[in-house]
Every structure is written in C-alpha cells, then in structure tokens.
Design an enzyme around this catalytic site. Structure first.
Site, PDB file in Angstrom:
ATOM      1  N   PRO A 162      43.751  47.054  21.262  1.00 35.75           N
ATOM      2  CA  PRO A 162      43.848  47.484  22.667  1.00 35.75           C
ATOM      3  C   PRO A 162      45.203  48.063  23.066  1.00 35.75           C
ATOM      4  O   PRO A 162      45.962  47.458  23.827  1.00 35.75           O
ATOM      5  CB  PRO A 162      43.537  46.198  23.437  1.00 35.75           C
ATOM      6  CG  PRO A 162      44.039  45.119  22.536  1.00 35.75           C
ATOM      7  CD  PRO A 162      43.779  45.591  21.135  1.00 35.75           C
ATOM      8  N   CYS A 163      45.506  49.261  22.577  1.00 31.76           N
ATOM      9  CA  CYS A 163      46.773  49.907  22.938  1.00 31.76           C
ATOM     10  C   CYS A 163      46.835  50.226  24.432  1.00 31.76           C
ATOM     11  O   CYS A 163      47.931  50.394  24.980  1.00 31.76           O
ATOM     12  CB  CYS A 163      46.988  51.169  22.102  1.00 31.76           C
ATOM     13  SG  CYS A 163      45.603  52.316  22.096  1.00 31.76           S
ATOM     14  N   HIS A 164      45.677  50.270  25.095  1.00 33.07           N
ATOM     15  CA  HIS A 164      45.680  50.535  26.533  1.00 33.07           C
ATOM     16  C   HIS A 164      46.306  49.376  27.320  1.00 33.07           C
ATOM     17  O   HIS A 164      46.660  49.540  28.485  1.00 33.07           O
ATOM     18  CB  HIS A 164      44.263  50.799  27.040  1.00 33.07           C
ATOM     19  CG  HIS A 164      43.302  49.678  26.772  1.00 33.07           C
ATOM     20  ND1 HIS A 164      42.682  49.497  25.552  1.00 33.07           N
ATOM     21  CD2 HIS A 164      42.848  48.669  27.566  1.00 33.07           C
ATOM     22  CE1 HIS A 164      41.887  48.440  25.613  1.00 33.07           C
ATOM     23  NE2 HIS A 164      41.978  47.920  26.821  1.00 33.07           N
TER      24      HIS A 164
END
Length: 289
Positions: A246-248
């Site tokens: 989850p780079c967001h």
C-alpha cells in the site's frame, strides 16, 4: 488484450468517483446532492445509487474523504508508527496481515537478471479503482497497475519495462483467483521483484494497517536509513504492486499527498475508500460493543 469483466461495473463506478473528485475540487466540498449530480450530468437518484454502491456510504458523507485537505486530517488522526504496526497486524485488525505469511522476494542476484528466466502472466481486470493490469509468476502477484489516468497502453509499457528480460504471456484465467482475493480483502500471494533497498521499503509498507497512514521519513527511520527520505520516496513510487503493497498510505511529513505513480486522483480514491471503510467498521464495533 483480454476484455474487462463487466458484471459488477466497478470501473464505471470508479469513473463516477473520479469525476466527483474533480467537481468537488473545482466547486468546494459543500455542494448539495442535487448540485453535485447536476455538475456530473446525472440525476440525483442515479448518482446517489452509483456512488453509494462504490463507496458504501452516501455522496454527502463521502465528500469529507475527498476534499484536498483530507491528507492532513489523515496525518493527524490516522498516523501509525511502524514500530507498533506489526503489533496491530498481529492482533488481527490489519486486513493485510495474512499477506505477511504469503509473500516472498526475489534474491538480489535474480533481480540483477531483470526478469531473465521468468514467465510473467498478465491480464486486465475490473477493479474498484478502474481497469487494473495484473501480472504474476507461479509464486504470486508481482504487479498491479491502474490505467484510469495514464491509459492502458502506458500502463502495460510501464510494468513490462520493470522486467525487460522476462517472457510475458496473457493468462487472465491463471491470475483471476488471486485478483478476486486481492480486491475482495482476502489473502493473495505476492512475489516482490525489486532491489534490496526497495524490498525493505515495500516490506515497511506492508506493515501499515488498512485505514492508517505513515510518512516517508517514518519509513526511512524504520528501515535504518533515517536520512534517506528522498530515496524512500523513490522506492515507494517504484512499488509495482499497487493496492496490496500500500504505497498510497505513505504521505509527506507536511501532510501533502506526495506523488502517486498511477495518478493522484487514484491515490485519493484509494485513501478515501479505505478511510470510510475503516470508520464504518469502527462505528459498527462501537454500536455492537
């Protein structure tokens, strides 16, 4: 290119959300349902039905999750230190905890071969965030990209360029069970293909529970390189497995969204999608407790 499944029309629902973001940005977060629907050339009833099916809540409530200032609010209310994230995950409250047991990383020597000897399967799938290009080896998913902002041709070029010496074969059927699990909040096997520093950063991202966020500087400290904030940001941006890694959930320390490889509207939708579900779960737990 394989056709996108149309049974749930989830990409269409995401397109409505994407347009709503643009309208709210341009006209402010206080638009009534009728005014917001009119700006989008939809009837209020149809807009509410489509939007609520995607978001799980009414458009009016959802607007608070889409305003430009929500990143700062997230930082204030949802920040998690990675030192405690593992404990949160082990308690079972992290949607991604099971992934800790089901991912593996390519060795540095294999990574240096740039995919030589690998057969990577790919397919296009409908997702809550628009058309998704998913890639995987026999060991698990190695790439997820979204084409809503950049287009399908560029998304394909982007992911295939990560492993230029690999063989690529279209095989949506092989990937479909993993994709259904991935977008259905169920465990899915991952195969991380990256340089050693990138792998460390992506491991840190996996430790961030759903509905929470952290900062690039927090990640840098967690992996033992507190001064490497810029390098961490680059590694976050090069994460090939969007949504599952989850780079967001990584923001600037200032509360700014930072960049997002697949487009900032997608990042905002991802964060809002998770935040509203996290809040809804907490409200339900409070009501039942």
């Amino acid at each position: 290119m394989s056709a996108l499944p149309q049974s749930d029309d989830t990409s269409y629902h995401y397109e409505v959300v994407r347009r709503a973001i643009e309208v709210i940005d341009a006209h402010g977060p206080d638009l009534s349902l009728e005014a917001l629907a009119a700006k989008m050339s939809m009837s209020p009833a149809h807009f509410q039905r489509v939007f609520s099916k995607w978001a799980g809540v009414s458009p009016k409530r959802y607007q608070q999750y889409l305003v430009l200032g929500h990143a700062k609010a997230l930082l204030d209310a949802k920040f998690t230190t990675l030192g405690t994230a593992d404990a949160v995950g082990l308690s079972g409250s992290s949607r991604l905890h099971d992934l800790f047991l089901r991912w593996e990383a390519m060795s540095p020597g294999d990574f240096a071969l740039k995919g030589a000897g690998l057969t990577i399967r790919w397919g296009w799938f409908d997702s809550p965030f628009g058309p998704a290009l998913v890639m995987g080896t026999e060991r698990g998913i190695c790439g997820i990209g979204f084409s809503a902002e950049m287009g399908e041709e560029e998304a394909m070029r982007d992911l295939t360029s990560r492993w230029p010496n690999a063989d690529f074969a279209e095989d949506a059927d092989m990937l479909r069970p993993w994709v259904q699990a991935a977008f259905g909040a169920q465990p899915a096997p991952l195969y991380l293909i990256g340089a050693p520093f990138q792998i460390k950063v992506w491991e840190a991202l996996l430790a961030i529970p759903s509905g929470q966020i952290t900062t690039y500087s927090e990640i840098a400290g967690h992996i033992g390189h507190p001064k490497a904030v810029r390098a961490v940001g680059t590694a976050v941006g090069r994460n090939p497995i969007s949504w599952l890694v989850p780079c967001h959930r990584a923001l600037r320390k200032s509360g700014g969204l930072g960049g997002y490889h697949w487009g900032l509207p997608v990042k905002r939708a991802l964060l809002a999608y998770e935040a509203v579900r996290d809040d809804t779960r907490q409200e339900a737990a409070t009501a039942n407790g």
